[in-house]
Design an enzyme around this catalytic site. Structure first.
Site, PDB file in Angstrom:
ATOM      1  N   ALA A   1      42.983  55.271   8.638  1.00 16.40           N
ATOM      2  CA  ALA A   1      42.135  54.463   7.766  1.00 16.40           C
ATOM      3  C   ALA A   1      41.918  53.062   8.296  1.00 16.40           C
ATOM      4  O   ALA A   1      41.298  52.242   7.622  1.00 16.40           O
ATOM      5  CB  ALA A   1      42.769  54.384   6.377  1.00 16.40           C
TER       6      ALA A   1
ATOM      7  N   GLY B   1      46.979  51.613  20.028  1.00 14.26           N
ATOM      8  CA  GLY B   1      46.365  52.486  21.007  1.00 14.26           C
ATOM      9  C   GLY B   1      45.098  53.143  20.501  1.00 14.26           C
ATOM     10  O   GLY B   1      44.346  53.734  21.254  1.00 14.26           O
TER      11      GLY B   1
ATOM     12  N   LYS C   1      34.876  57.606   8.913  1.00 17.53           N
ATOM     13  CA  LYS C   1      36.084  58.310   8.508  1.00 17.53           C
ATOM     14  C   LYS C   1      37.085  58.158   9.660  1.00 17.53           C
ATOM     15  O   LYS C   1      36.732  57.708  10.746  1.00 17.53           O
ATOM     16  CB  LYS C   1      35.795  59.787   8.270  1.00 17.53           C
ATOM     17  CG  LYS C   1      34.779  60.059   7.154  1.00 17.53           C
ATOM     18  CD  LYS C   1      34.493  61.550   7.064  1.00 17.53           C
ATOM     19  CE  LYS C   1      33.471  61.864   5.974  1.00 17.53           C
ATOM     20  NZ  LYS C   1      33.093  63.305   5.995  1.00 17.53           N
ATOM     21  N   GLY C   2      38.302  58.552   9.410  1.00 20.28           N
ATOM     22  CA  GLY C   2      39.323  58.373  10.446  1.00 20.28           C
ATOM     23  C   GLY C   2      39.261  59.447  11.510  1.00 20.28           C
ATOM     24  O   GLY C   2      38.830  60.570  11.271  1.00 20.28           O
ATOM     25  N   VAL C   3      39.718  59.089  12.705  1.00 21.00           N
ATOM     26  CA  VAL C   3      39.703  60.027  13.822  1.00 21.00           C
ATOM     27  C   VAL C   3      41.078  60.193  14.482  1.00 21.00           C
ATOM     28  O   VAL C   3      41.233  60.991  15.390  1.00 21.00           O
ATOM     29  CB  VAL C   3      38.679  59.602  14.897  1.00 21.00           C
ATOM     30  CG1 VAL C   3      37.283  59.605  14.311  1.00 21.00           C
ATOM     31  CG2 VAL C   3      39.009  58.219  15.465  1.00 21.00           C
ATOM     32  N   GLY C   4      42.068  59.446  14.036  1.00 20.49           N
ATOM     33  CA  GLY C   4      43.342  59.397  14.762  1.00 20.49           C
ATOM     34  C   GLY C   4      44.229  60.603  14.552  1.00 20.49           C
ATOM     35  O   GLY C   4      45.088  60.891  15.376  1.00 20.49           O
ATOM     36  N   GLU C   5      44.085  61.292  13.455  1.00 19.04           N
ATOM     37  CA  GLU C   5      45.046  62.339  13.133  1.00 19.04           C
ATOM     38  C   GLU C   5      44.432  63.738  13.110  1.00 19.04           C
ATOM     39  O   GLU C   5      45.125  64.729  13.276  1.00 19.04           O
ATOM     40  CB  GLU C   5      45.694  62.025  11.773  1.00 19.04           C
ATOM     41  CG  GLU C   5      46.428  60.676  11.850  1.00 19.04           C
ATOM     42  CD  GLU C   5      46.974  60.181  10.534  1.00 19.04           C
ATOM     43  OE1 GLU C   5      48.053  60.621  10.159  1.00 19.04           O
ATOM     44  OE2 GLU C   5      46.313  59.346   9.892  1.00 19.04           O
TER      45      GLU C   5
ATOM     46  N   ASN D   1      32.861  53.754  18.448  1.00 20.31           N
ATOM     47  CA  ASN D   1      32.949  53.723  19.910  1.00 20.31           C
ATOM     48  C   ASN D   1      33.283  55.123  20.411  1.00 20.31           C
ATOM     49  O   ASN D   1      34.416  55.569  20.315  1.00 20.31           O
ATOM     50  CB  ASN D   1      34.027  52.716  20.339  1.00 20.31           C
ATOM     51  CG  ASN D   1      34.137  52.599  21.851  1.00 20.31           C
ATOM     52  OD1 ASN D   1      34.035  53.582  22.580  1.00 20.31           O
ATOM     53  ND2 ASN D   1      34.350  51.387  22.320  1.00 20.31           N
ATOM     54  N   PRO D   2      32.292  55.830  20.927  1.00 14.38           N
ATOM     55  CA  PRO D   2      32.519  57.238  21.283  1.00 14.38           C
ATOM     56  C   PRO D   2      33.587  57.437  22.351  1.00 14.38           C
ATOM     57  O   PRO D   2      34.289  58.445  22.348  1.00 14.38           O
ATOM     58  CB  PRO D   2      31.149  57.713  21.776  1.00 14.38           C
ATOM     59  CG  PRO D   2      30.351  56.484  22.020  1.00 14.38           C
ATOM     60  CD  PRO D   2      30.905  55.403  21.141  1.00 14.38           C
TER      61      PRO D   2
END
Lengths: 750, 171, 352
Positions: free
Chosen positions: A518, A477, A712-716, A642-643
């Site tokens: 990551a 997702g 960098k990561g954006v999911g958490e 992808n904003p």
């Protein structure tokens, strides 16, 4: 068979590459129901399996009415410790910190409630489910230990992924003694369960000693390795298909017991078997976020500068395995102080083993730290945002390393401006809306480390200008189908419409782990490297071919764009992929690439994403009911692939933060160790009507050090900061500081 | 025991024989008719992933006994699109990023289609902020653990407004 | 789910005969029963499907001013029924505050009355429960009791009834029409649900085989349409059971309260209605003092059944005061976008 959609072409209307707000490439499949999740796999001859699970938390199974289950029409087999297929390896053997002990019907012992104790396999799901009920287990019950006071705390050998339990610098006691103002507060966060909407499902089929398994996995390579060890077969004999995960959040990072039990059941009956966990089956063997009790002691001088920060965490792991929630990690990162102590202690309880859950450590830790910082700011009579700026960490505390990049000041500034923070009264209970509801504003700082794992990828560019990338990456997702395509399309210099992505299978090059925020850095890095290898070979052919307009330009002298190689110093000189390959007598070029963290950069720099979350809550002054009305998050996480998808990740994280602050709470009866809310009716997560007006500001940040892509990561990160901001806003609305999460209306009745 | 069951699914007559009266509508669709678009997230009417329309109304397919629905007309996510042309609600979910993992999405979309019908039948508009609140409430029977609610609400509001405008033009 | 025999009843008489058989249960929408069967809490040997019974799915205003609501009328249909929405607005508001739209589209009027408690121990077959097994004991006592009763509970059971709909029905003095082997009778809703006492397994006055055929709102219930609200305090903004709820209805005459109707939900094993509370309002000036007195009378005798639910007594008082305040202000012209929510009075947050 319905399509499994391993090949996806971008639909019309989307042209672009990195940085473009493309819609999800797999979107049409997901909105039409054609995206096949594991439980949607229906091979011929399929049998259904259901788990019988323990209704005690500690003891032994002394009897199962196997005959009653077997008599039930449609039941084919009952798998118990008496007849479960022999494993090649003890599932309690540890290969490393990421090999978690599994309950695979090896003995009669019960170590937690909802532990699988038998599997019933039947011609229909209805028969299997009833067969499991008819087993009516009998037990020898021992008194369970539940809760953080279950036993005397000890110092765990390692926390999280093996970090030291105790770290710090300076002398906290001295720092506290020197302080002009001090606070000490104890915050409690409850056990939480991942509750991905897709229950863990597995459809397993054996052909001799070859296993095909459809199951959601956040780490295909590790899952194959675990299964190969347990079944004593070579990894190449195992194929796992996981094109879509219906959410993971860490619960599908390591393969769980029930997924392995499906394989064992299929082996036992010699037919394909589908085992889908019921929702209640997911509260136990699939991991959870452990409860914490965090004691924070802070001191500040007359200017509001922190003189000391002491962050002590008490958490719980299971009686039989190790995972200790690294809640103190945020205090390593966020605020500058000469005296800092971060400690973790543990107890063992009779529950399933806790595991990584979206922002492990940072979510629990920041909920407490950001509340404590708020309390310290109040004790200093300062605006909480100003207080954070005064204590801004210019370098990483403890390690002293510079940050590879840190645009947190910009996050504070842009978020505050958008939110209107400057109008915030310092004192609580000052604001009401037109309907008389109490209104409060709070802020929290967000942070999450920029991690990177290892991955490899294969890329191909064909003479007709089309390309393919292949990587065993996973989309749960976060948008890997789209983001990896964008990276690959740019790398190969073709329009994304010309690109096919194949992923989600263990037969593909390892995509690493979809976790730790990551995956884009890791899998994206591998895809980027593979594409670069292809372009390097293509450039080699072109620039050494005297018939090419690119002859003599050198590999570094050309760039790939729009299906052509173009001279860097003279863009009028270019040639199409087809032309170059035609002369070389080739129809395609294939390349491979790898990505992993750069040890030198890791040593030199602290790498974290940052953000600031501003929350507005409304509270009914008489009834205590709470509603978050507005959330503004400003996040800096390096380069944005992808904003549109990044915004969705931030929104999702912020909803998790809201859930953390106000809703989630796994309730166990301490007398029995059984769950009181192992279902989605009583284990609350937010519903649509709980959603506030939300904004996510994507703050610009260039990071030349973090990795090849600068991402960098954006999911958490969205969770971190948000829970604290909401707790702080509740205080600001009501004047009541609730230190035991979730904050519920009964705490605010006054 | 064998029980004949007649359903009309996405406009098509589907006759089946249930071996067992325990089969829910959801399991009949997924396991017997192989229409796996409708998802099972909780099997207890607590998540909405199984939402389908029965005789035009959205319900939780996991809490409906198939035998009891003999003769009913069922609409599932598989029946929404017209060939490659997506239903406006489906298109809106893509345009507004109203999903992430996609597991709850078929249920969200069927719920949205049902909600828009309910609002139309009740003469409710989607013109202002209050109506957005109404959509949020109306979609609250569908959990999304990814937290895509903002996009879901935008998608439903956009689809409802587009339908209302199309209706006005037609009228 | 256990195997069961399935019967589709063609007439009420046939249904009542079939359901009188030991172990039989009625199936309407099944939104609660199937859940209980999946959890092994209910194990009926026969389901008597009443969904095709004729004549039970209508809302019928009667010549005497009462309204007959068929047992099979779906919650959403009842809420959207123009006569009900206009005449008994708090019934509509309570319905729309319950469960989710999907469940409201399926669940029936009689099924709502007969839904079982949400007590976690009742739902856990491994826990002793006097409802499930008379004499087994009550595991809830001494356990997690935040949702449990503060009124009318006994040492044998501290569960609450989870219905929203029943709260305004109780306030309005609805009658429950029952078909049984001997014919039909009606029972006031206040007598329909039983308090646990020493027989928590007896939840209603229904005898085996008895079928609820209708709920009837009496003529006098129509008098409150102008000043009637349902208020539901809960842990989520939607799709959550009431922590505490209240139905409040008034008639106002020359600045005074003519008649008042009040009931509480979420506090006992049945909707809680007390004559003294309504009497305290009759003839009073509708102000905070009168509302507080009524609230105090309504929760008189309340006692926590566990330390975690002590807050519900004060919350119930405040909920009643607020519901009365909202009722006094008048039934909104349009149903709030968030029905029965404390957040529904946000300016403009209304829909048709």
């Amino acid at each position: 068979m319905p399509e499994t959609a391993p090949r996806i072409r971008q639909g019309a209307g989307n042209v672009g590459s990195i940085g473009a707000p493309l819609t999800r490439r797999e979107g049409p499949l997901k909105v039409t129901g054609r995206a096949l999740f594991a439980a949607d796999t229906l091979p011929p001859g399929l049998l259904h399996a259901a788990l019988c699970t323990a209704r005690i938390a500690r003891g032994r199974v002394t009897g199962l009415d196997v005959a009653a289950a077997e008599r039930h029409p449609g039941v084919v087999a009952v798998m118990t410790p008496d007849n479960a297929p022999t494993l090649a390896k003890d599932p309690d053997a540890k290969d490393g910190p990421f090999t978690f002990r599994l309950d695979l019907l090896q003995n009669a012992s019960v170590r937690y409630a909802n532990q699988p104790i038998a599997v019933v396999i039947a011609e229909t799901l209805e028969a299997a489910t009833e067969g499991a009920r008819l087993l009516a287990p009998r037990y020898e019950t021992e008194t369970p230990r539940i809760g953080l006071d279950a036993e005397a705390p000890f110092t765990p050998p390692g926390i999280g992924i093996g970090q030291p339990p105790d770290e710090g610098h300076g002398d906290v006691e001295a720092g506290l003694a020197d302080a002009a103002a001090r606070i000490e507060a104890v915050y409690e966060t409850p056990a939480q369960y991942h509750n991905a909407m897709e229950p863990h499902a597995a459809v397993a089929e054996w052909d001799g000693d070859r296993l095909t398994l459809h199951t959601p996995s956040q780490g295909l390579t590790a899952a194959v390795g675990r299964l190969a060890g347990l079944f004593g077969i070579p990894p190449k004999n195992i194929r796992i298909e996981s094109p879509y995960l219906g959410g993971g959040f860490g619960s599908k990072g390591a393969i769980s017991g029930p997924q392995v039990l499906a394989c064992m059941a299929a082996r036992l009956v010699g037919r394909p078997v589908k085992l889908v966990a019921r929702r209640e089956n997911m509260y136990g063997p699939m991991g959870h976020r452990a409860e914490t009790r965090q004691t924070l002691r802070l001191g500040a001088d007359a200017d509001g500068k922190l003189t000391a920060l002491d962050h002590h965490t008490l958490t719980a792991s299971s009686r039989f395995d190790d995972f200790f929630e690294p809640a103190g990690g945020v205090s390593h990162t966020l605020y500058a102080t000469p005296n800092l102590s971060v400690r973790h202690r543990g107890v063992r309880v009779d529950t399933g083993t806790p595991l990584f859950m979206r922002a492990p450590g940072e979510a629990t830790g920041s909920a407490a730290l950001e509340s404590a910082i708020d309390e310290m700011a109040i004790a200093c009579g300062m605006d909480p945002l100003e207080f954070r700026l005064v204590n801004y960490a210019e370098v990483e505390p403890i390690s002293g390393r510079p940050f590879s990049s840190k645009a947190l000041r910009a996050c504070y500034a842009q978020g505050a401006a958008r939110f209107g923070w400057e109008k915030r009264p310092l004192q609580p209970r000052q604001m009401r809306d037109a309907d008389g509801l109490l209104v409060g504003w709070g802020v929290g700082t967000a942070t999450f480390p920029a991690l990177m794992f290892e991955a490899e990828a294969r890329a191909e560019l064909r003479a007709d200008g089309t390309g393919t990338v292949v990587i065993g990456a996973q989309d749960m997702g976060q948008g890997a189908w789209t983001a990896l395509a964008q990276i690959a399309a740019d790398g190969l210099g073709i329009d994304i419409a010309q690109l096919t992505v194949e992923m989600g299978s263990s037969t593909q090059p390892s995509g690493g782990i979809a976790g730790g925020s990551a995956h884009t850095a890791t899998a994206g890095g591998a895809v980027h490297a593979a594409a670069q290898a292809v372009i390097a070979e293509l450039a080699q052919i072109a620039t050494t071919d005297s018939a090419s307009p690119l002859y003599g330009a050198g590999n570094a002298g050309v760039i790939a764009r729009a299906g052509r190689l173009i001279r860097r110093d003279d863009e009028s000189r270019s040639e199409s992929v087809g032309e170059i390959l035609a002369r070389a007598g080739r129809d395609r070029i294939t390349g491979t690439g790898k990505a992993s963290a750069d040890p030198a950069a890791q040593k030199s720099y602290a790498m974290h994403a940052h953000g600031a979350v501003f929350a507005e809550v409304k509270v009914d002054p008489d009834l205590g009911q709470i509603r978050v009305s507005r959330l503004v998050g400003a996040f800096a996480a390096g380069r944005v692939i992808n904003p549109r998808l990044v915004q969705s990740q931030y929104f999702g994280g912020m909803i998790w933060g809201l859930s953390f602050a106000l809703h989630e709470h796994a309730a166990l009866d301490p007398r029995t160790g059984r769950f009181l809310n192992d279902n989605l009716g009583e284990y609350h997560v937010p519903v649509n009507a709980d959603t506030p007006a939300m904004e996510a500001i994507l703050v610009h940040e260039d990071d030349p050090h973090v990795n090849a892509l600068g991402v960098k990561g954006v999911g958490e990160i969205g969770i971190t900061g948000t829970a604290g901001a909401i707790a702080n806003a509740v205080w600001h609305a009501t004047g009541v500081r609730v230190r035991e999460l979730p904050i519920t209306l009964d705490r605010l009745l006054g | 025991m064998s029980i004949p069951l007649r359903l009309t699914v996405n406009g098509e007559r589907r006759d089946l024989v249930l071996e067992d009266p325990r089969v829910t509508l959801l399991d009949a669709l997924r396991e017997r008719l192989h229409l796996t678009g409708s998802k099972k997230g909780c099997d207890r009417g607590q998540c909405g992933a199984c939402t389908v329309l029965v005789d035009g109304r959205r319900i939780n397919a996991c809490l409906a006994l198939a035998v009891s629905l003999d003769g009913a007309s069922v609409e599932t996510v598989e029946g929404l699109a017209n060939g490659d042309a997506l239903h406006p609600v489906q298109a809106a979910f893509i345009a507004h990023d109203g999903f992430q993992c996609g597991f709850c999405t078929p249920g969200q979309i069927m719920s949205a289609v049902g909600l828009i019908r309910e609002m139309r039948e009740a003469g409710e508009s989607v013109g202002d902020a209050a109506d957005v609140e109404r959509v949020r409430e109306g979609m609250s029977g569908n959990l999304c653990r990814c937290g895509a609610y903002a996009g879901i609400t935008e998608a439903v509001v956009a689809a409802a407004r587009a339908e209302a405008q199309a209706g006005e033009k037609a009228a | 789910m256990n195997l069961f025999a399935y019967t589709r009843a063609a007439s009420i008489a046939e249904a009542v005969t079939a359901a009188a058989e030991p172990g039989a249960a009625y199936l309407a929408a099944g939104t609660n029963l199937l859940d209980l069967m999946k959890g092994g809490i209910a194990t009926p040997s026969r389901l008597v499907d009443i969904t095709r019974l004729p004549g039970l799915d209508a809302v019928e205003p009667q010549p005497d001013g009462s309204t007959r609501i068929g047992a099979l009328v779906r919650n959403s249909d009842l809420a959207r029924n123009a006569h009900v929405a206009k005449t008994y607005p708090m019934v509509a508001e309570a319905l729309l505050a319950g469960a989710s739209a999907q469940l409201r589209n399926a669940a029936t009027t009689a099924g709502n009355l007969l839904q079982r408690t949400r007590c976690a121990y009742f739902y856990d077959p491994a826990s002793p429960c006097n409802k499930r097994e008379p004499g087994a004991g009550c595991q809830a006592i001494g356990g997690a009791t935040r949702i449990h009763a503060v009124l009318g509970w006994s040492e044998h059971c501290i569960a609450t009834h989870p219905s929203d709909l029943c709260v305004p029905l109780a306030a309005l003095g609805a009658q429950v029409e029952i078909a049984e082997a001997g014919g039909r009778r009606t029972v006031p809703i206040g007598d329909f649900h039983r308090l646990p006492s020493d027989h928590p397994e007896r939840e209603t006055v229904l005898e085996p085989g008895a079928l609820v055929t209708a709920v009837i709102l009496p003529p006098e219930a129509a008098a409150f349409s102008g000043h009637a609200r349902y208020l539901k305090v809960r842990d989520r903004t939607s799709y959550a059971f009431a922590t505490v709820s209240a139905a409040a209805a008034l008639t106002l005459e020359n600045g005074r309260i003519g008649a008042a109707r009040l009931a509480l939900g979420g506090v006992a094993l049945k909707p809680w209605r007390v004559a003294e509370a309504e009497d305290a309002l009759t003839g009073a000036t509708p102000d905070a003092e009168a509302f507080s007195k009524a609230a105090a009378a309504l929760v008189a005798g309340a006692k926590p059944s566990g330390p975690e639910n002590a807050f519900k007594i004060e919350l119930a008082r405040r909920t009643v005061v607020r519901a009365l305040t909202l009722a006094q202000a008048g039934t909104p012209a349009r149903m709030p976008a968030l029905p029965a929510s404390p957040f529904s009075h946000a300016a403009g947050a209304l829909h048709a």
